[in-house]
Design an enzyme around this catalytic site. Structure first.
Site, mmCIF file in Angstrom:
data_model
loop_
_atom_site.group_PDB
_atom_site.id
_atom_site.type_symbol
_atom_site.label_atom_id
_atom_site.label_comp_id
_atom_site.label_asym_id
_atom_site.label_seq_id
_atom_site.Cartn_x
_atom_site.Cartn_y
_atom_site.Cartn_z
ATOM 1 N N LYS A 3 -29.966 -3.689 -0.695
ATOM 2 C CA LYS A 3 -30.156 -4.426 0.566
ATOM 3 C C LYS A 3 -29.192 -3.924 1.633
ATOM 4 C CE LYS A 3 -27.099 -8.442 0.505
ATOM 5 N NZ LYS A 3 -26.401 -8.373 1.774
ATOM 6 N N ASN A 4 -27.949 -3.598 1.235
ATOM 7 C CA ASN A 4 -26.970 -3.164 2.228
ATOM 8 C C ASN A 4 -27.272 -1.779 2.792
ATOM 9 O OD1 ASN A 4 -25.673 -5.562 1.948
ATOM 10 N ND2 ASN A 4 -23.853 -4.764 0.925
ATOM 11 N N CYS A 40 -17.530 -16.463 7.849
ATOM 12 C CA CYS A 40 -18.372 -16.567 6.656
ATOM 13 C C CYS A 40 -17.681 -17.508 5.690
ATOM 14 C CB CYS A 40 -18.635 -15.202 6.048
ATOM 15 S SG CYS A 40 -17.272 -14.595 5.080
ATOM 16 N N ARG A 43 -14.560 -13.262 10.038
ATOM 17 C CA ARG A 43 -14.957 -11.859 9.859
ATOM 18 C C ARG A 43 -15.233 -11.288 11.242
ATOM 19 N NH1 ARG A 43 -19.006 -11.226 4.920
ATOM 20 N NH2 ARG A 43 -18.803 -9.037 5.490
ATOM 21 N N ASP A 53 -17.277 -6.133 -3.427
ATOM 22 C CA ASP A 53 -18.486 -6.873 -3.816
ATOM 23 C C ASP A 53 -18.646 -7.002 -5.331
ATOM 24 O OD1 ASP A 53 -19.129 -7.332 -1.207
ATOM 25 O OD2 ASP A 53 -20.765 -5.882 -1.092
ATOM 26 N N ARG A 73 -30.079 -14.098 -1.612
ATOM 27 C CA ARG A 73 -29.918 -13.143 -0.503
ATOM 28 C C ARG A 73 -29.799 -11.708 -1.024
ATOM 29 N NH1 ARG A 73 -25.171 -14.196 3.342
ATOM 30 N NH2 ARG A 73 -25.979 -12.183 3.935
HETATM 31 C C1 UD1 Z 1 -20.097 -4.747 4.359
HETATM 32 C C2 UD1 Z 1 -21.045 -5.250 3.298
HETATM 33 C C3 UD1 Z 1 -20.343 -6.290 2.430
HETATM 34 C C4 UD1 Z 1 -19.040 -5.724 1.868
HETATM 35 C C5 UD1 Z 1 -18.179 -5.131 2.972
HETATM 36 C C6 UD1 Z 1 -16.953 -4.417 2.442
HETATM 37 C C7 UD1 Z 1 -23.223 -5.092 4.324
HETATM 38 C C8 UD1 Z 1 -24.366 -5.792 4.970
HETATM 39 N N1 UD1 Z 1 -22.194 -5.859 3.955
HETATM 40 O O1 UD1 Z 1 -19.753 -5.850 5.182
HETATM 41 O O2 UD1 Z 1 -21.215 -6.654 1.381
HETATM 42 O O3 UD1 Z 1 -18.320 -6.749 1.212
HETATM 43 O O4 UD1 Z 1 -18.930 -4.191 3.740
HETATM 44 O O5 UD1 Z 1 -17.309 -3.397 1.577
HETATM 45 O O6 UD1 Z 1 -23.257 -3.902 4.120
HETATM 46 N N2 UD1 Z 1 -13.154 -5.909 10.162
HETATM 47 C C9 UD1 Z 1 -12.470 -6.136 11.333
HETATM 48 N N3 UD1 Z 1 -13.145 -5.969 12.522
HETATM 49 C C10 UD1 Z 1 -14.443 -5.589 12.573
HETATM 50 C C11 UD1 Z 1 -15.140 -5.365 11.360
HETATM 51 C C12 UD1 Z 1 -14.468 -5.526 10.166
HETATM 52 O O7 UD1 Z 1 -11.293 -6.472 11.326
HETATM 53 O O8 UD1 Z 1 -14.993 -5.444 13.667
HETATM 54 C C13 UD1 Z 1 -12.461 -6.077 8.866
HETATM 55 C C14 UD1 Z 1 -13.075 -7.178 7.999
HETATM 56 O O9 UD1 Z 1 -12.562 -8.449 8.314
HETATM 57 C C15 UD1 Z 1 -12.704 -6.705 6.619
HETATM 58 C C16 UD1 Z 1 -12.735 -5.191 6.738
HETATM 59 O O10 UD1 Z 1 -12.668 -4.907 8.126
HETATM 60 O O11 UD1 Z 1 -11.399 -7.112 6.297
HETATM 61 C C17 UD1 Z 1 -13.977 -4.566 6.169
HETATM 62 O O12 UD1 Z 1 -15.143 -5.223 6.664
HETATM 63 P P1 UD1 Z 1 -16.509 -4.433 6.878
HETATM 64 O O13 UD1 Z 1 -16.442 -3.152 6.102
HETATM 65 O O14 UD1 Z 1 -16.814 -4.345 8.319
HETATM 66 O O15 UD1 Z 1 -17.573 -5.392 6.190
HETATM 67 P P2 UD1 Z 1 -19.077 -5.602 6.597
HETATM 68 O O16 UD1 Z 1 -19.640 -4.361 7.201
HETATM 69 O O17 UD1 Z 1 -19.205 -6.863 7.356
#
Ligand code: UD1
Length: 418
Positions: A22-23, A116, A121, A306, A398
């Protein structure tokens, strides 16, 4: 609202086939908005998140057909450049439409996703990356408004924190920017590589795929894409963990062993026997006395955040002291108190859970708090005496296609009740 009734039925045995990730599908669905025409995505799992993303795209004017395991997305008539709060709040990945929409149309309005289940996040990196490409960002009434004068402009941007979502969003936006974009400290998760390959199929010019520096030479127009989704490495890992916690022997097929390095290393370290082929892995823990382990989550190719909840359940079944440290989400531990209700002995110290494993687990009513926490509770229920009732299973729906059906094929006792 559905619940699962789970009870132990001895070691899991047999073979299970993994669905598409899904991701990996979610950003590719957003990428389909970058073109005018009909894109095809194959090996798509039937999951709630896919339907939510389809709804987000439909709001903008995309026409979407779903058949068997395929999606066709016609993006010729996008006419409403907005992703509404009602959808984005239910799935953060809806935010992926931001980059493609502003890159293609020069403006859009996308709701902020909010927090979340386990805490805030942020999306600041998505916004900073787009600003680096020349977009003007304004946040008002809970919405991000992005506009740019003409095309986005290529630039060098270094992600201060590694982010899957921000890498994907800025990568998509950069494909239509004027000039070249260098994205430093990008992530190399298989889902990012899969997205880059799908974009390349659409005509994007991307160098450095699979490395931490992506160089995107912007083009004026992309063609419709066509490609199959990679296997879900987290679903595969969860079934391997199910084999380990029940001390069973399970062959997981239709997967990519090369995407599972850190996880397979961990299973070997705790004493499981791992065999593998081109597209399968078999985990054998039959009759074995497993050893504790110390896990730290890291971006790919490190141990995936994950999978930490599922591994925590496994470690709770192993005599001795283990630990799980999450460096990606330091507060992703909602499952701890529910695992404790099943008899696990876990204490939390900042970003680390200390697990004193080996005390017998016993079934109890518990509540799923998020997707992977739900899976961890199912695994613990498979190893517990008596019955475990897991409520709020919509979290699990999901991300796991026919989870109870696939587990039943391996001999598990898992029943869905309304
Ligand atoms: C994606 C995955 C999720 C997984 C995560 C980490 C999808 C749909 N979801 O989530 O299942 O757990 O990667 O492998 O693919 N951060 C910031 N600012 C931002 C964005 C992120 O500070 O703008 C921080 C987050 O709080 C977190 C870290 O960066 O601590 C990593 O998050 P991120 O890799 O962005 O996670 P997602 O893409 O939301």
């Amino acid at each position: 609202m559905d619940s699962f009734l789970v009870s132990s039925n001895g070691p899991l045995k047999g073979s299970v086939k993994i669905s598409g990730a899904k991701n990996a599908v979610l950003p590719v669905m957003a990428a389909a908005m970058l073109t005018d025409g009909v894109s095809r995505i194959g090996n798509v799992p039937h999951l709630k998140d896919m339907r939510t993303m389809a709804d987000v795209l439909r709001v903008t004017g995309c026409r979407i057909k779903e058949s068997e395991n395929e999606l066709s997305i016609d993006s010729s008539d996008i006419n409403h450049l907005e992703a509404p709060y009602e959808l984005v709040k239910t799935m953060r990945a809806s935010f992926y439409v931001l980059g493609p929409l502003v890159a293609k149309f020069g403006r859009c309005r996308v709701s902020l996703p909010g927090g979340c289940a386990w805490g805030p996040r942020p999306v600041d990196l998505h916004l900073k990356g787009l600003e680096a490409l020349g977009a003007k960002i304004n946040i008002t009434h809970g919405y991000v408004e992005a506009i740019c004068d003409g095309r986005l402009k290529g630039n060098t941007f270094s992600f201060p924190i590694s982010s899957v979502g921000a890498t994907a969003n800025i990568l998509m936006a950069a494909t239509l920017a004027e000039g070249s974009t260098v994205l430093q400290n990008s992530l190399i998760e298989p889902e990012i590589t899969a997205l880059a390959e799908y974009l390349t199929d659409m005509g994007a010019k991307i160098d450095g795929i699979g490395t931490r520096t992506l160089i995107v030479h912007g083009v004026e127009k992309l063609n419709p894409g066509n490609g199959d989704t990679i296997a879900d490495r987290i679903e595969a890992g969860t079934f391997l963990a199910a084999a380990a916690i029940t001390r069973g022997k399970v062959k997981v097929t239709n997967m990519v062993p090369a995407h599972q390095g850190a996880l397979l290393e961990c299973f070997k370290n705790i004493g499981c026997k791992i065999s593998q082929g081109d597209d399968w892995v078999e985990l054998d823990a039959e009759g074995m006395s497993l050893s504790p382990a110390h896990i730290t989550t890291l971006p790919y190719p490190g141990f995936p955040t994950d999978m930490q909840a599922q591994l925590m359940a496994v470690l709770a079944s192993i005599k001795g002291t283990s630990s799980v440290r999450d460096t990606i989400y330091s507060d992703r531990f909602k499952h701890v108190s529910e695992l404790e209700r099943l008899g696990a002995d876990i204490s939390l110290k900042e970003d680390t859970a200390i697990i004193t494993g080996g005390s017998p687990l016993s079934g109890a009513p518990v509540m799923a708090s998020d997707l992977r926490a739900s899976a961890a509770l199912v695994l613990a229920g498979l190893a517990a005496s008596g019955q475990t009732k897991i409520s709020r299973i919509y979290h699990l729906d999901r991300g796991y296609e026919n989870f109870e059906g696939k587990l039943a094929l391996l001999g598990a006792n898992v029943e869905r009740v309304s």
